[in-house]
Design a protein around this motif. Sequence first.
Motif, short mmCIF file in Angstrom:
data_model
loop_
_atom_site.label_atom_id
_atom_site.label_comp_id
_atom_site.label_asym_id
_atom_site.label_seq_id
_atom_site.Cartn_x
_atom_site.Cartn_y
_atom_site.Cartn_z
N GLY A 89 0.83 -1.22 0.00
CA GLY A 89 0.00 0.00 0.00
C GLY A 89 0.85 1.25 0.00
O GLY A 89 0.59 2.21 -0.75
N VAL A 90 1.89 1.25 0.81
CA VAL A 90 2.76 2.43 0.88
C VAL A 90 3.45 2.66 -0.47
O VAL A 90 3.55 3.81 -0.94
N VAL A 91 3.91 1.57 -1.08
CA VAL A 91 4.54 1.70 -2.41
C VAL A 91 3.57 2.36 -3.39
O VAL A 91 3.92 3.27 -4.13
N HIS A 92 2.30 1.90 -3.36
CA HIS A 92 1.29 2.49 -4.26
C HIS A 92 1.08 3.96 -3.98
O HIS A 92 1.01 4.77 -4.90
N MET A 93 0.99 4.30 -2.69
CA MET A 93 0.71 5.70 -2.36
C MET A 93 1.88 6.60 -2.79
O MET A 93 1.68 7.69 -3.32
N ALA A 94 3.09 6.12 -2.54
CA ALA A 94 4.26 6.92 -2.92
C ALA A 94 4.32 7.10 -4.44
O ALA A 94 4.55 8.20 -4.95
N ALA A 95 4.09 5.98 -5.16
CA ALA A 95 4.11 6.07 -6.62
C ALA A 95 3.01 7.00 -7.11
O ALA A 95 3.22 7.82 -8.01
N GLY A 96 1.84 6.91 -6.48
CA GLY A 96 0.71 7.77 -6.88
C GLY A 96 1.05 9.23 -6.66
O GLY A 96 0.77 10.09 -7.50
N ALA A 97 1.68 9.53 -5.50
CA ALA A 97 2.03 10.92 -5.20
C ALA A 97 3.04 11.44 -6.23
O ALA A 97 2.90 12.55 -6.75
N LEU A 98 4.03 10.61 -6.53
CA LEU A 98 5.06 11.04 -7.50
C LEU A 98 4.45 11.27 -8.88
O LEU A 98 4.70 12.30 -9.52
N ALA A 99 3.61 10.31 -9.30
CA ALA A 99 2.97 10.45 -10.61
C ALA A 99 2.08 11.68 -10.64
O ALA A 99 2.03 12.42 -11.62
N GLY A 100 1.39 11.92 -9.54
CA GLY A 100 0.50 13.08 -9.47
C GLY A 100 1.27 14.38 -9.57
O GLY A 100 0.83 15.34 -10.20
N LEU A 101 2.45 14.42 -8.92
CA LEU A 101 3.25 15.63 -8.97
C LEU A 101 3.83 15.85 -10.35
O LEU A 101 3.87 16.96 -10.86
N ARG A 102 4.28 14.77 -10.95
CA ARG A 102 4.93 14.91 -12.25
C ARG A 102 3.92 15.19 -13.35
O ARG A 102 4.23 15.88 -14.31
N ARG A 103 2.76 14.61 -13.20
CA ARG A 103 1.76 14.82 -14.25
C ARG A 103 0.40 15.15 -13.65
O ARG A 103 -0.50 14.33 -13.59
N PRO A 104 0.25 16.42 -13.24
CA PRO A 104 -1.00 16.81 -12.62
C PRO A 104 -2.19 16.63 -13.57
O PRO A 104 -3.32 16.52 -13.14
N GLY A 105 -1.90 16.61 -14.88
CA GLY A 105 -2.99 16.51 -15.85
C GLY A 105 -3.56 15.10 -15.91
O GLY A 105 -4.66 14.90 -16.40
N SER A 106 -2.82 14.12 -15.44
CA SER A 106 -3.28 12.74 -15.54
C SER A 106 -3.94 12.32 -14.24
O SER A 106 -3.52 12.73 -13.16
N ARG A 107 -4.96 11.46 -14.33
CA ARG A 107 -5.61 10.97 -13.12
C ARG A 107 -4.91 9.73 -12.57
O ARG A 107 -5.36 9.14 -11.60
N LEU A 108 -3.83 9.36 -13.22
CA LEU A 108 -3.15 8.13 -12.82
C LEU A 108 -2.65 8.23 -11.37
O LEU A 108 -2.76 7.27 -10.61
N GLY A 109 -2.13 9.40 -11.01
CA GLY A 109 -1.60 9.59 -9.66
C GLY A 109 -2.66 9.32 -8.59
O GLY A 109 -2.47 8.45 -7.72
N PRO A 110 -3.78 10.05 -8.65
CA PRO A 110 -4.84 9.81 -7.66
C PRO A 110 -5.31 8.35 -7.65
O PRO A 110 -5.59 7.78 -6.59
N LEU A 111 -5.36 7.75 -8.85
CA LEU A 111 -5.84 6.38 -8.95
C LEU A 111 -4.89 5.42 -8.20
O LEU A 111 -5.32 4.54 -7.45
N LEU A 112 -3.59 5.64 -8.42
CA LEU A 112 -2.61 4.78 -7.75
C LEU A 112 -2.65 5.01 -6.24
O LEU A 112 -2.52 4.09 -5.44
N PHE A 113 -2.86 6.28 -5.86
CA PHE A 113 -2.94 6.60 -4.43
C PHE A 113 -4.13 5.88 -3.80
O PHE A 113 -4.03 5.30 -2.72
N ALA A 114 -5.26 5.90 -4.51
CA ALA A 114 -6.46 5.22 -4.02
C ALA A 114 -6.21 3.72 -3.90
O ALA A 114 -6.66 3.07 -2.95
N THR A 115 -5.45 3.16 -4.85
CA THR A 115 -5.11 1.74 -4.78
C THR A 115 -4.31 1.46 -3.50
O THR A 115 -4.53 0.46 -2.81
#
Lengths: 572, 214
Positions: A61-87
Amino acid sequence: MDGGSTPVRVGRRPARRSPLAAATLLALGAGILLALTLVALIADDGELGSPGLPLTLVAVGVVHMAAGALAGLRRPGSRLGPLLFATGLAWQASAAGFVAIEPLRTVGAALALLPSSISAHAVLAFPSGRLGTRESRAIALAAYVVCVPLNVLALALAPDGPLSISDRPELASAVVWGQRALGIVAVLAACRLLERRFRTAPRRQRRLLGPLWLYGIVALVGVPLGGFVARLLSDRPGASPELLAAQAIVLAGVPVVFTLAVTRGAFARTAELEELSAWLADGSGRGELRSALARTLGDPSVELLFRVPEGAGWVRADGIAAGAPMADATRGVEAVTLDGDVVGAIVYDAGLVAGPGEVRRAARVAALALERERLWVALRASRARLVSVADAERRRLARDLHDGLQARLVLLGLRAGLIGGSAAALRDELGEIIDELRALVSGMQPAALTERGLPAAVEGLADQAPIPVALEVDNLGQRLSPEVESTGYMVVAEALANAFKHADPTDVGIALRRAHDGPLRIEVRDDGCGGATTGHGTRSIVDRVEALGGRVEIVSDPGAGTLIRAEIPCGS
Amino acid sequence: MRVVIGEDHLLMREGLVLLLERGGFEVVAVAGDGEDLVRKTLAHAPDLLVADIRMGPTFTDDGLQAALAVRRQRPEQPLLMLSQHVQRRYAVELLESGERATGYLLKQRVADLERFFADLRRILGGGSVLDAEVVAALLRRPRRDDALSRLTPRQREVLELMAQGRSNAAIAEQLTITEKAVIRHVSHVYAELGLAVSDADHRRVLAVVAYLAS
């Protein structure tokens, strides 16, 4: 001019601490706090057997949240970050099924399979974070149905466990089989969809994104299949903790791979939309809009087209007419609108850019800047047309007057002279008219310019100056085009007129130079009082030179004289 | 007296033919462009070449270039260049291209027949004639030395007429002073400007113009 080679620093500018970044970091902090709490609760509880599996779930879970946060920061336009965080949160929830606190255990058991379905959702939604088609939405929905409501129902009908409400083994078995059947259908449909996406993707995208999809398929198929096989081989009801942990670890690879792709792969050049906004707000530099968009969208091939009025249709940034932009299999087109009017279009590589939504958001942010650039392009084009039409007209008029009216008047004077006697007064008056006409024609287009070119005409200007003017001519043996010659002449004439009218100089110099086949370079300097403002005369110099694609530089500090430098391209 | 005319404007060409025949010239050839003019002038070796500066084939200074080409082969060829405007550069180039007999006038000067024929006679006599407009422009030029400002107004008038190619007698008549007074002014101008004394009309014009154009 070298407009294309300007280095763009947009991507390298340090990101500003935006509200989005703050919120992301806050969420990540809260998620980690939650994880630590779970770890404490799990470690405290010795009764529930080995803590290996729940701790693995928390870690995944922590790996997912960290990856989600990073993806969200790098690509605010994509919903991938929030999705990974939710995972990641879903994984934490499933880990909660292993703590001693009853309500948490109940929730954890109900959501035990949620991570699998939400992972499937993420795989289907990569890279934009959106489920674009109805098919993918249906598959994701099926995955959620299998993993949450059907799972809750199965647990409710189970003989024991936190959710058991009645012991109906035959019904429970039917639900589990239904769950398996629907799960298998969903997994197969997902695999087919991913396989089709991979096949239809452009080559560049396929090379970059192929491994990701492959991993997604493996994870999607491998996890449920692994559970199924294990269940067939094992005589114990339910899966072993080891198998569940292994499955969790396989699924933990998904966010890691996705985030790597987002930050290192096809989207390495990505700058945030917010940075684009910040750059645009700076108002720095014109003509870099295309580069800024290219960086924001991660597509170096982005083109900008401008819609111009007067039925001219579309033009490129350099003012050259272009056809209406058309989307095809590889190129996407996004119209840029401002107040309901189409002002331009962004043409992008449909394979590299995640989706039209991202371009649309960029287009919204860039619309004002594009409008500004469009007006500038249109203005330059129409100004160039006006100036060159007016100049050509003036040259034609001067030639017509010289060949026509002037010659006719001279002839008329000759006839009057041949009559003699009383016609002498007429002859003399004609002479005065011819003098006036000569001055007029010379003002429109000096004969020296027509007959001998720029250096001779500038020499004539120097002859008329109130003080001696130094004239330096270098490599102008060859005639230039009439447009360049008359523009160059006007630059010098205007600069000299300004100098003698306003600056009271004691030393004035003119230099005309041309490197081999290069642009014409004109320099007019004086040691007068400086502080030349851009008045009407200076403006007309700039207009004319820019109309020919050249540029003018005026250095005129108060008390330090004036230097006017013009560079006019000479074509071929 | 045999003359070759270079003029591309048809009516003007006819007008010049008429005028020169009135002046007792025999027009042996007319040319409409620079190349034709060089060819015909060299072939006919006329007593005088009268030509427009701007003509074909490039409609820039083809007539002048033709005259200079003739002069390179025959520096003594008397010539008169006509134009609708005058340039100091052309004046210097023309004067320097020959040994004598060089004229450069605004085209409209042909209307004053008496004066025009007098100018033609001076050219045929080996002298040189420069339009008052060119000389005035030369005298207006800004200069780094102040030799001209040391001249008296009368001396400046004399200098101006010298540059136009007038003889001492003609200057005396124009200014209604004695020829002796003109000679005194001329020698003062020579001394002030540091020019080499020369009796030949053409050399005198060349020296003065070269000084003013420098």
